[in-house]
Design a protein around this motif. Structure first.
Motif, mmCIF file in Angstrom:
data_model
loop_
_atom_site.group_PDB
_atom_site.id
_atom_site.type_symbol
_atom_site.label_atom_id
_atom_site.label_comp_id
_atom_site.label_asym_id
_atom_site.label_seq_id
_atom_site.Cartn_x
_atom_site.Cartn_y
_atom_site.Cartn_z
ATOM 1 N N TYR A 302 0.829 -1.212 0.000
ATOM 2 C CA TYR A 302 0.000 0.000 0.000
ATOM 3 C C TYR A 302 0.862 1.261 0.000
ATOM 4 N N TYR A 303 1.979 1.210 0.724
ATOM 5 C CA TYR A 303 2.841 2.396 0.781
ATOM 6 C C TYR A 303 3.477 2.671 -0.576
ATOM 7 N N GLU A 304 3.887 1.648 -1.252
ATOM 8 C CA GLU A 304 4.517 1.834 -2.556
ATOM 9 C C GLU A 304 3.508 2.313 -3.601
ATOM 10 N N LYS A 305 2.246 1.844 -3.526
ATOM 11 C CA LYS A 305 1.220 2.291 -4.487
ATOM 12 C C LYS A 305 0.735 3.707 -4.192
ATOM 13 N N ARG A 306 0.846 4.106 -2.908
ATOM 14 C CA ARG A 306 0.393 5.422 -2.478
ATOM 15 C C ARG A 306 -1.088 5.617 -2.779
ATOM 16 N N ASP A 307 -1.885 4.559 -2.626
ATOM 17 C CA ASP A 307 -3.319 4.626 -2.919
ATOM 18 C C ASP A 307 -4.057 4.953 -1.629
ATOM 19 N N ASN A 308 -3.966 6.243 -1.234
ATOM 20 C CA ASN A 308 -4.581 6.665 0.025
ATOM 21 C C ASN A 308 -6.102 6.574 -0.012
ATOM 22 N N SER A 309 -6.686 6.844 -1.170
ATOM 23 C CA SER A 309 -8.143 6.796 -1.302
ATOM 24 C C SER A 309 -8.665 5.385 -1.011
ATOM 25 N N ASN A 310 -7.955 4.380 -1.526
ATOM 26 C CA ASN A 310 -8.364 2.988 -1.310
ATOM 27 C C ASN A 310 -8.264 2.614 0.174
ATOM 28 N N ILE A 311 -7.159 3.056 0.814
ATOM 29 C CA ILE A 311 -6.971 2.761 2.237
ATOM 30 C C ILE A 311 -8.052 3.443 3.061
ATOM 31 N N ALA A 312 -8.321 4.748 2.740
ATOM 32 C CA ALA A 312 -9.336 5.491 3.487
ATOM 33 C C ALA A 312 -10.708 4.839 3.307
ATOM 34 N N LEU A 313 -11.034 4.405 2.087
ATOM 35 C CA LEU A 313 -12.313 3.758 1.830
ATOM 36 C C LEU A 313 -12.451 2.462 2.629
ATOM 37 N N LYS A 314 -11.392 1.682 2.689
ATOM 38 C CA LYS A 314 -11.456 0.422 3.440
ATOM 39 C C LYS A 314 -11.638 0.680 4.935
ATOM 40 N N TYR A 318 -14.931 -0.552 6.984
ATOM 41 C CA TYR A 318 -14.778 -1.416 8.163
ATOM 42 C C TYR A 318 -15.483 -0.798 9.370
ATOM 43 N N LEU A 319 -15.345 0.556 9.523
ATOM 44 C CA LEU A 319 -16.014 1.232 10.624
ATOM 45 C C LEU A 319 -17.526 1.132 10.493
ATOM 46 N N LEU A 320 -18.057 1.357 9.275
ATOM 47 C CA LEU A 320 -19.505 1.282 9.086
ATOM 48 C C LEU A 320 -20.022 -0.137 9.330
ATOM 49 N N SER A 321 -19.240 -1.126 8.914
ATOM 50 C CA SER A 321 -19.623 -2.514 9.173
ATOM 51 C C SER A 321 -19.675 -2.802 10.679
ATOM 52 N N PHE A 322 -18.710 -2.259 11.404
ATOM 53 C CA PHE A 322 -18.690 -2.417 12.856
ATOM 54 C C PHE A 322 -19.926 -1.796 13.487
ATOM 55 N N LEU A 323 -20.326 -0.586 13.010
ATOM 56 C CA LEU A 323 -21.505 0.089 13.563
ATOM 57 C C LEU A 323 -22.780 -0.693 13.279
ATOM 58 N N ARG A 324 -22.867 -1.307 12.104
ATOM 59 C CA ARG A 324 -24.057 -2.093 11.771
ATOM 60 C C ARG A 324 -24.161 -3.346 12.653
ATOM 61 N N GLU A 325 -23.030 -4.057 12.853
ATOM 62 C CA GLU A 325 -23.049 -5.304 13.616
ATOM 63 C C GLU A 325 -23.168 -5.072 15.117
ATOM 64 N N GLN A 326 -22.466 -4.035 15.606
ATOM 65 C CA GLN A 326 -22.421 -3.822 17.040
ATOM 66 C C GLN A 326 -23.608 -3.022 17.565
ATOM 67 N N TYR A 327 -24.072 -1.996 16.786
ATOM 68 C CA TYR A 327 -25.120 -1.102 17.277
ATOM 69 C C TYR A 327 -26.366 -1.108 16.404
ATOM 70 N N GLN A 328 -26.391 -1.952 15.360
ATOM 71 C CA GLN A 328 -27.552 -2.053 14.464
ATOM 72 C C GLN A 328 -27.948 -0.688 13.864
ATOM 73 N N LEU A 329 -26.943 0.084 13.448
ATOM 74 C CA LEU A 329 -27.179 1.399 12.820
ATOM 75 C C LEU A 329 -27.281 1.246 11.313
ATOM 76 N N LYS A 330 -28.211 1.992 10.727
ATOM 77 C CA LYS A 330 -28.307 2.031 9.260
ATOM 78 C C LYS A 330 -27.283 3.022 8.734
ATOM 79 N N THR A 331 -26.411 2.569 7.826
ATOM 80 C CA THR A 331 -25.294 3.395 7.353
ATOM 81 C C THR A 331 -25.455 3.793 5.892
#
Length: 388
Positions: A302-314, A318-331
């Motif tokens: 990832y560092y060599e590709k410098r694809d910050n957008s892809n890292i930020a999206l992932k 992951y955070l939105l998935s955590f909110l859906r599973e842990q707190y049942q929030l619609k994202t």
């Protein structure tokens, strides 16, 4: 519910008390007349077998499990032979060999409930039981042993007597109040044959009473002082039976040696075989933890590709998935309603949630994400995980 618990506690306490009483309750007394020398029950003969040396000081008491024929055949040393058994069975060969031993100087004492074989016919006696308890008291005929009061016993242990016998050959040693003999003596050569009709007079129960101890001691005093006392185990089946699976081998000296040689030979064979075939166990290095290496490789890619957008999206996904599973929030929509729900369910202050959601929406609209923006997003997400 409270009343039920009280009843349950009372029932449990009563059950525990009952179990404790049952556990500590003494075992019921076994009144079965075994007449066995190893039995300490009332009608065993453990006490007499252990205290014979008090009657015969210095004597050596030996157990014998041979028949009368085998015991007296070829025996030269005179001794006293004692048989106390529920049933005595004497064959013709036993009787004749026993008489030879008695004539040679041995003395035999026998007491039993039942006389089987030829002895009763040869000596012409028979036995019976006295019905009247008042007449079962007994006493000696010898003036030196005769007591002013008869020996009285309970549980009908002195009820049996000889109702017929050869008066020309037998001498009465003791008799009951009815005048019936319970203890006879027959002389043969240098020795005597003593027959008693009441074997229970020589049991633990009788010997623990004064009358019983005195009578047994006086009755056995008709056996002369001798250093050799033999206690018969054959007639009462007191022989300890070897039930070991190897008893067939140890019954014969030849098979016994064959067993020992085979066992130790096999043991030596196994020992030398183990020693000869043993190999050095190689040292195996433990498995390496490749997780750190994997993370380093992925990080470098990832560092060599410098694809910050892809890292930020992932990280956002992951955070939105955590909110859906842990707190049942619609994202699906990260708006004011989503922020209010997130604050209510996570308990984090509104200002921080607004900053986090706002920055996520901001990053989601960017085509390119700089290193600074990616670091800021990562810090906000890590801070959120720390707050929950």
């Amino acid at each position: 519910m409270k009343d039920f618990k009280i009843y349950l506690a009372i029932g449990s306490a009563l059950l525990i008390i009952y179990l404790v009483i049952q556990y500590n309750k003494p075992a019921p007394v076994n009144w079965q007349p075994t007449l066995a020398a190893a039995d300490k029950i009332p009608f065993g003969t453990y006490a007499l077998r252990e205290r014979l040396t008090d009657i015969f000081p210095g004597a050596q008491v030996k157990n014998t499990n041979q028949s009368l024929y085998n015991f007296f055949r070829g025996r030269t040393k005179p001794g006293n032979y004692i048989i106390i058994a529920k049933t005595v069975t004497i064959t013709k060969a036993d009787f004749e060999q026993m008489l030879k031993g008695i004539r040679a100087g041995n003395n035999v004492f026998i007491t039993t409930f039942s006389w089987n074989g030829v002895i009763a016919d040869r000596l012409k006696f028979n036995n019976d039981i006295e019905d009247d308890d008042a007449k079962t008291a007994i006493n000696f005929t010898n003036k030196q042993l005769r007591q002013s009061r008869y020996y009285k016993f309970d549980k009908e242990i002195s009820a049996q007597y000889f109702n017929s016998y050869d008066t020309a050959r037998a001498t009465i040693i003791s008799l009951n109040k009815a005048g019936n003999a319970n203890y006879l003596r027959y002389r043969f050569g240098k020795g005597s044959l003593l027959l008693c009709a009441n074997p229970e007079l020589f049991t633990n129960y009788s010997l623990l009473t004064r009358n019983g101890a005195e009578y047994a001691s006086a009755a056995l005093s008709y056996l002369p002082a001798n250093n050799n006392i033999y206690w018969d185990q054959f007639q009462n089946r007191d022989i300890v039976i070897d039930r070991s699976p190897l008893r067939a081998f140890f019954a014969s000296s030849s098979l016994q040696w064959a067993f020992y040689i085979s066992f130790w030979g096999l043991a030596l064979f196994v020992f030398f075989e183990i020693k000869r075939r043993q190999r050095i166990i190689p040292i195996i290095d433990p498995l390496k933890n490749a997780t750190v290496d994997f993370v380093e490789v992925v990080g470098k890619v990832y560092y060599e590709k410098r694809d910050n957008s892809n890292i930020a999206l992932k990280k956002i996904l992951y955070l939105l998935s955590f909110l859906r599973e842990q707190y049942q929030l619609k994202t699906t929509r990260l708006d004011a309603e989503f922020i209010e729900s997130m604050v209510w369910k996570t308990g984090i202050d509104t200002a921080f949630i607004q900053d986090l959601v706002g920055y996520i929406n901001y990053i989601g609209q960017q085509s390119k994400v700089t290193d600074k923006e990616l670091i800021e997003l990562n810090l906000l997400i890590e801070k959120f995980y720390q707050k929950i």
